[in-house]
Design a protein around this motif. Structure first.
Motif, mmCIF file in Angstrom:
data_model
loop_
_atom_site.group_PDB
_atom_site.id
_atom_site.type_symbol
_atom_site.label_atom_id
_atom_site.label_comp_id
_atom_site.label_asym_id
_atom_site.label_seq_id
_atom_site.Cartn_x
_atom_site.Cartn_y
_atom_site.Cartn_z
ATOM 1 N N PHE A 123 0.807 -1.218 0.000
ATOM 2 C CA PHE A 123 0.000 0.000 0.000
ATOM 3 C C PHE A 123 0.845 1.275 0.000
ATOM 4 N N TRP A 161 4.009 2.816 -5.098
ATOM 5 C CA TRP A 161 3.185 3.468 -6.121
ATOM 6 C C TRP A 161 2.843 2.510 -7.254
ATOM 7 N N TRP A 202 -0.560 1.146 -6.608
ATOM 8 C CA TRP A 202 -1.636 2.104 -6.895
ATOM 9 C C TRP A 202 -1.825 2.304 -8.394
#
Length: 155
Positions: free
Chosen positions: A77, A80, A83
């Motif tokens: 989490f 990057w 994400w």
């Protein structure tokens, strides 16, 4: 087993991002150029390719997220790459389950005319434009993800 999982990560990433670029920026334009006399057929074929690429994206993106979570745990989490993958996966789902069915419905509502010859032309063009922008965003995010992976981001 760890090497196999990492190799599959790279294969999934290559298949997904490479497929996005090959379908969106090579195959689809070639279809429209080759079938200029039959744009509805070109559109139907391109639409099917984009749908298939959506399913590839869901499968590959899901594997990439799972790999990251299993390999890095909660640290995922903070990475990057995680994400980027999640955002690409969400954009894929929006396109596959939201926009593509909407475009198909607009085409069906236009029958017996072709959608671009109907009163639904502007609505179709608007949603097609939204779809194109989301696809471009996915493609660029994919390039960022590949670049990050080449620098050792997945390991």
């Amino acid at each position: 087993m760890r090497r196999l999982a990492a190799a599959l990560y790279e294969v999934a990433l290559t298949f997904w991002v490479g497929g996005l670029w090959a379908i969106g920026y090579l195959a689809a334009p070639t279809l429209f150029a080759t079938l200029a006399h039959d744009r509805p057929l070109a559109g139907a074929l391109a639409g099917r390719l984009f749908e298939l690429m959506g399913w590839v994206g869901l499968a590959c993106g899901s594997y990439l997220l799972l790999f990251s979570l299993l390999r890095f745990g909660a640290i995922s989490f903070k990475r990057w790459n995680f994400w980027l993958i999640l955002l690409m996966l969400l954009l894929t789902a929006v396109s596959l389950f939201g926009i593509q069915p909407l475009l198909a419905q607009i085409k069906a509502d236009a029958l017996p005319r072709e959608v671009m010859e109907s009163v639904l032309r502007n609505r179709f063009a608007t949603w097609h434009g939204v779809s194109s922008i989301l696809y471009l965003v996915q493609s660029v995010l994919g390039l960022l993800l590949v670049g990050s992976t080449l620098r050792g981001g997945a390991r």
